[in-house]
Design an enzyme around this catalytic site. Structure first.
Site, PDB file in Angstrom:
ATOM      1  N   GLY A   1       7.617  -1.066 -16.099  1.00 41.32           N
ATOM      2  CA  GLY A   1       6.819  -1.723 -15.068  1.00 41.32           C
ATOM      3  C   GLY A   1       5.579  -0.921 -14.739  1.00 41.32           C
ATOM      4  O   GLY A   1       5.085  -0.945 -13.606  1.00 41.32           O
TER       5      GLY A   1
ATOM      6  N   LYS B   1      19.719  -4.569  -6.773  1.00 38.37           N
ATOM      7  CA  LYS B   1      19.226  -3.194  -6.857  1.00 38.37           C
ATOM      8  C   LYS B   1      20.368  -2.207  -6.669  1.00 38.37           C
ATOM      9  O   LYS B   1      20.425  -1.159  -7.324  1.00 38.37           O
ATOM     10  CB  LYS B   1      18.141  -2.938  -5.811  1.00 38.37           C
ATOM     11  CG  LYS B   1      16.804  -3.586  -6.114  1.00 38.37           C
ATOM     12  CD  LYS B   1      16.175  -3.096  -7.411  1.00 38.37           C
ATOM     13  CE  LYS B   1      15.593  -1.700  -7.282  1.00 38.37           C
ATOM     14  NZ  LYS B   1      14.852  -1.324  -8.520  1.00 38.37           N
TER      15      LYS B   1
ATOM     16  N   PHE C   1       2.469  -1.776  -8.895  1.00 44.15           N
ATOM     17  CA  PHE C   1       1.852  -1.072  -7.772  1.00 44.15           C
ATOM     18  C   PHE C   1       2.182   0.425  -7.754  1.00 44.15           C
ATOM     19  O   PHE C   1       1.339   1.274  -8.037  1.00 44.15           O
ATOM     20  CB  PHE C   1       2.265  -1.764  -6.471  1.00 44.15           C
ATOM     21  CG  PHE C   1       1.968  -1.000  -5.218  1.00 44.15           C
ATOM     22  CD1 PHE C   1       0.773  -0.321  -5.063  1.00 44.15           C
ATOM     23  CD2 PHE C   1       2.890  -0.981  -4.179  1.00 44.15           C
ATOM     24  CE1 PHE C   1       0.491   0.379  -3.891  1.00 44.15           C
ATOM     25  CE2 PHE C   1       2.620  -0.299  -3.002  1.00 44.15           C
ATOM     26  CZ  PHE C   1       1.422   0.386  -2.869  1.00 44.15           C
ATOM     27  N   ALA C   2       3.421   0.768  -7.419  1.00 43.06           N
ATOM     28  CA  ALA C   2       3.792   2.183  -7.326  1.00 43.06           C
ATOM     29  C   ALA C   2       3.791   2.855  -8.693  1.00 43.06           C
ATOM     30  O   ALA C   2       3.428   4.032  -8.823  1.00 43.06           O
ATOM     31  CB  ALA C   2       5.168   2.321  -6.676  1.00 43.06           C
TER      32      ALA C   2
END
Length: 393
Positions: free
Chosen positions: A16, A165, A20-21
């Site tokens: 990924g 998660k 963002f992060a």
């Protein structure tokens, strides 16, 4: 497939990696000069965004110190190709958490994580760091005050994203030690910063639609927000500790760590500071969560019925109401002790950087009336800057 680049280079992979992060982690890894980075993501590498063609990432792509690999975590051969020849993997990929779609979340967070683990073992990857979430210990009912990692997983989760998660986290922890693979999990709380496509854009959209004036709950619920560079740094701290070997690595391997800015703040005050920083009105009208919940259930049901016809994902859902009205703070003492994590960017500085990066979303027809906004590159009226001035003192 051999590792990209010449012999002697150390390669890691970030799943990924265009997210963002993850993008911040990729750039931090490259700036360290310790790693070459393989960026594994769904998007085709030929369609680069402007920020990917300049700066540290652009230079690394041109020099060969960074490379894109198209990889869908649900397809193991693609994952294997992305990991072949790498020393460490940072597993940050995840689907949109705002969509309560169990099938989607399960396919990526659980089945995709199984493929990540299997590929790490087959490719003889040495270290695997998983980006988890504090929501894996949140039941959607009870607030969390200074939560510790000893908290158990709840019997019932707040949403499908949190549930899957947690399942992925369990897989990562169970995989520790297999074929020499060392694993650990990072649980960053409420990430914010430049490049986020959810928090600030959603706030601005609500403000422009006249919906940002409402506070759900009493407005006093404390939250731990984490600036994105601190999240990236925590991943690097964990990997370095595992790589050091010995007792330190043995202590960290198979563990999970909460990561925050260690500066709890009222949730609605934080939202207000961002809105004020961009020239919008701060929320002021309080509505009890118990009154909002029936409406949220109707909105969620409507979305389930009409999403197939193109209805956009609603912002008001039962899980969102719970998140906005409860307390969620977490202790970083274990992370500080085990992986030497401490924030490298304060909440105040992170807030200023975030506001500055979203100037294209600020309110129009503002007047420059405050030295605070002169410093931040913003403009606003006298009344709207008072809260931000208090925070920045």
């Amino acid at each position: 497939m051999a590792a990209f680049g010449s012999a002697g280079e150390r390669w890691c992979a970030v799943t990924g990696g265009r997210g963002f992060a993850a993008r911040h982690l990729v750039e931090m890894l490259l700036r360290s000069q310790e790693w070459c980075v393989r960026i594994a993501d769904l998007g085709p590498s030929i369609n680069l965004e402007p920020h990917e063609e300049t700066g540290v990432l652009g230079d690394a792509l041109k020099s060969g110190r960074a490379a894109y690999v198209s990889a869908d975590l649900r397809l193991k051969p693609q994952v294997f190709k992305a990991f072949d020849g790498v020393e460490a993997v940072f597993h940050m990929a995840a689907p949109d958490s705002s969509i309560n779609n169990f099938q989607l979340h399960f396919s990526v967070n659980v089945e995709g994580t199984k493929n990540v683990i299997d590929s790490c073992i087959e490719c003889k990857v040495k270290r695997l760091i998983y980006t988890s979430s504090p929501s894996v210990v949140f039941d959607g009912i009870h607030g969390i005050c200074n939560g510790k990692e000893s908290m158990p997983y709840p019997v019932k989760f707040n949403d499908s994203y949190s549930e899957t998660k947690a399942a992925g986290e369990k897989l990562i922890i169970s995989a520790n030690g297999k074929n020499g693979l060392l694993t650990c999990c990072i649980r960053p709380s409420s990430i914010f910063g430049p490049g986020d496509r959810l928090l600030v854009p959603s706030l601005v959209a609500a403000a422009r639609a006249g919906k940002s004036k409402f506070i759900i709950g009493d407005g006093n619920n404390l939250y731990d927000f984490t600036y994105v560079e601190n999240v990236a740094y925590a991943h690097i701290c964990a990997e370095r500790t595992l790589a050091a070997g010995g007792a330190a690595a043995a202590t960290v391997a198979g563990q999970a760590y909460f990561i925050t800015n260690v500066e709890p703040i009222k949730f609605w005050e934080f939202m207000s500071l961002i809105l004020e920083g961009l020239g919008y009105e701060r929320p002021r009208i309080k509505i009890a969560a118990s009154l909002m919940m029936p409406i949220a259930h109707v909105v969620e049901l409507t979305y389930k019925l009409f999403s197939r016809y193109g209805m956009s994902v609603p912002q008001l859902t039962p899980s969102r109401v719970r998140l906005l009205s409860c307390e969620r703070t977490f202790s970083c003492s274990k992370a500080k002790e085990h992986i030497a994590y401490e924030p490298i960017v304060s909440l105040k500085d992170g807030l200023k950087k975030t506001i500055d990066s979203y100037q294209h979303l600020r309110a129009k027809q503002q007047k420059r009336t405050s030295k605070v906004y002169t410093y931040l590159g913003n403009e606003s009226g006298v009344e709207s800057v008072k809260g931000l001035e208090r925070w920045l003192r």
